[in-house]
Structure formats: structure tokens, C-alpha cells
Design a protein around this motif. Sequence first.
Motif, short mmCIF file in Angstrom:
data_model
loop_
_atom_site.label_atom_id
_atom_site.label_comp_id
_atom_site.label_asym_id
_atom_site.label_seq_id
_atom_site.Cartn_x
_atom_site.Cartn_y
_atom_site.Cartn_z
N MET A 145 20.82 -26.91 -0.28
CA MET A 145 19.94 -26.77 -1.24
C MET A 145 20.08 -26.56 -2.64
N LYS A 146 21.39 -26.02 -2.99
CA LYS A 146 21.77 -25.56 -4.24
C LYS A 146 22.74 -26.85 -4.95
N GLY A 151 21.16 -30.53 -3.54
CA GLY A 151 19.73 -30.77 -4.17
C GLY A 151 18.91 -31.20 -2.68
N GLY A 152 19.27 -30.81 -1.55
CA GLY A 152 18.71 -31.01 -0.36
C GLY A 152 17.57 -29.99 -0.01
N SER A 153 16.68 -30.39 1.07
CA SER A 153 15.44 -29.57 1.52
C SER A 153 15.74 -28.74 2.70
N VAL A 154 15.01 -27.90 2.94
CA VAL A 154 15.19 -26.81 4.27
C VAL A 154 15.23 -27.92 5.40
N GLN A 155 14.44 -29.14 5.51
CA GLN A 155 14.55 -29.90 6.60
C GLN A 155 15.79 -30.52 6.76
N GLU A 156 16.38 -30.94 5.59
CA GLU A 156 17.89 -31.49 5.69
C GLU A 156 18.67 -30.55 6.03
#
Length: 406
Positions: free
Chosen positions: A40-41, A44-49
Motif C-alpha cells: 500500500m505504501k 501504491g496497491g489497495s487492501v484487496q491487492e
Amino acid sequence: NMSTATEQLWNRSFILCILNNLFLFIYYFALLTVLPIYIMKDLGGSVQEAGLALTLFLVSSIATRPFSGLIIEKLGKRFTMRSAGLIFALFAFGYLLIDSMWSLLLIRFLHGVWFSILTTVTVPVANEFIPEQRKGEGMGYFVMSTNLGVVFGPLLALTLIQFASFKVLFGVLAILISIGLIFSWMLKINEAPKSRSLEQNQITAQRSKLSLHDIIELKVIAVGCVALLTAFSYSSVMTFITAFSETKQLLAYTSIFFIVFAVSMLVVRPWVGKFYDRKGPDAVIYPSFIFFAIGLVIITFISNQWVLWLSAVFIGIGYGSLFPCLQTLAIQSVDRQRMGHAISTFFTLFDIGLAVGSVMMGLLIAYWGYENTYLFCAIMVMLTLFIYRHYVSKPRNLLKETSVSS
């Protein structure tokens, strides 16, 4: 002759096996802790990824697990352990080259394959260096090194990322797993001699299609299903205890929960293993189920950090004693040549319990809330106790009585 000829439990080879396993699981749980943050940091991914990256590793591991025993049988424990350890370490350095979400997902999927093979072969290798009359005690200490990884892995990872970048963390973890690899290469692993009939069977098997016997050890199905149900209930602790603690404003005390868990397990470990060897598995497994269930019930009453830590004591004694005992039962139920198949079957069912449990617990919490879900898990543990008694304990005791009378 193998090193098990000696009655000394803490021989050089057994200590190397424990250190190798400890470093492996420190690495595994450290990576498990920081990957969602990294995705995520930095990516730049999401919680789902982030969830997909963790799931892919588990999927490839579970898919490979049933074939791990066959791989060990065909290639031998020595070659399998060293080659799988080497490839696993190379993939660990691969995290330093990640530049996109897709490259991370690919590495995670392939890494899970070798993790499955490596964690399967380490058990029969360690078992070879444990004296026959001390199997319960020895496997208890070996599994304890896995549980210690639950504590030291996240502690190492969360401490490092406060002072260094994720790339530095990946480098340190890769070096750590490489040290574990060195320990495995220091082991003098001797392969079991193959009889002529066994060699003929292998030739026949190579010429024929893959059979169920090559993948699954049927003698382990019953105890493996007990492990599956145990893992199903434990997934509520492993996956959601942090989130539940946060709802009670106790997140700052959750890390101590896992430390108390480990200390409780360490304190009882010397007696649990010896009791298993002297009194039999039932003398340990029955009270362990009860302690585990009590710990889950205590979680439902969490109001402060002391209640949280008290639940860790009961879960550490209960679940921390259950898993090594069930694993030892699986090993003792088969001949030496089928040990790899037994472990792969056992871990396949256990991993399925964790995977399905993690998904189901999220659904149950959404509908029932945390308290009711943990109470449900406590009831499940007691039901698992009765399943163990009917399908594992009774048949085993009946077999003993038959062999004694004959």
C-alpha cells in the motif's frame, strides 16, 4: 545408522534442524507482517491487492503440498531439502528486484511452491535425529521453533521498518534465510536404504499413471481432519485478534499477547513432550483441547489488557501443545518410507483449515460480531475433541489392544 541411535535429544543435528526451522519461520512471519504495508505504501496497491498477494502464496503452497511427499520419496530428503532451501533463498533475494505489483504477485506465487516443499521435508529430516522413545518431546521442541517465529518475525520486521526502507528489510530477511540454508547444508542426512521390492515398486510406479497413493497417505486422514478443524478455530486468533483488540482500544497490547502466547508454550513444553511419551497422546491432547477452548471463551470477555493476556496463556498452553502432538501422531502412524507423504497430507489438511477459516471467520464476524464468533470457535474446539476421541483415539487404542492380545 542414523543419528537417532543415540538417546541424546539435544544432539548437534537436531539443534541445526531447530535453528533452520526457526530462521525459516522468522522470515515467513516477518514478511507476512510487512507485505500489506509495503504494497500500500511503496507500490501504491489497495487492501484487496495486499490480500491477493498473501492468498496467492497460500494457494500455491496448498496446491503443491499433496505432491511434496512424492517429491521427497523420488528425490530423497537430502537433495530435496538442500535444493528447495537454495531456490527459496534465491526467491527471497528476488524481493529486492520488485518494481511493480505484478512482479510481486509472481514472486509470491512461485515462492509459495518452494515454501510448501521445504516445510514438508524439514519435518521428516528433524524426526530422524530424535530418539525413538522421545518423539513427542522432540517434535514438541521442533514445532515450538515455528511458534517462536510468530513472535520474533513480526517483532524484527516492525522494528526494522521504523529505521530503514523496505528494501533494506528485504535484504536483511534474505540474509537471515540464507543463514538458515547454511544450517541445513551442515546436516548429515542419510537416506533410508531401499529394499529390492521397494525399488521394483518405484520402477512400476514410474511406468504407470500417478495414483492416489502417491499423493495422499490415507492413514493420516483422520488425524489430519482433526488438525484441519483445529486450524479452522485457530484462524480466528491468527487473523482477527489484532482487529478485535483495536475495537477494544487495546491495539498497543496486542504484540504482548503473542509474547505471552510464546512464553506460555515455552513454560509447559518440557513437561508436555515427556508426558506424551510416557502416558500417551490422549493424556496431553484432551486437556489441550480444553485449555484452547477456555482461551477462546476468555477472548469474548476482553475488557482490558489483562484479560487479553490471560487468554494468551490458555491458548498458548492449549493450541501450542495440540499442534505438535497431532503432528507427532501423524508421523508415528506410518512407516519411515511414507513419512514424507504423511507430513504432506497432514499439512495440506491443516493449511486448508487455516485458509478456509480465515475467510469464514471474516464472514461470521460481519454477521455475528467478534464475541459470538470466538464463542462459536470455542464450541468448535470441543466438538473437535469428540471427533478426535471417536475417529483417532478409539481406533488407535483398539489397534494396540489387538496387537497386545495377539
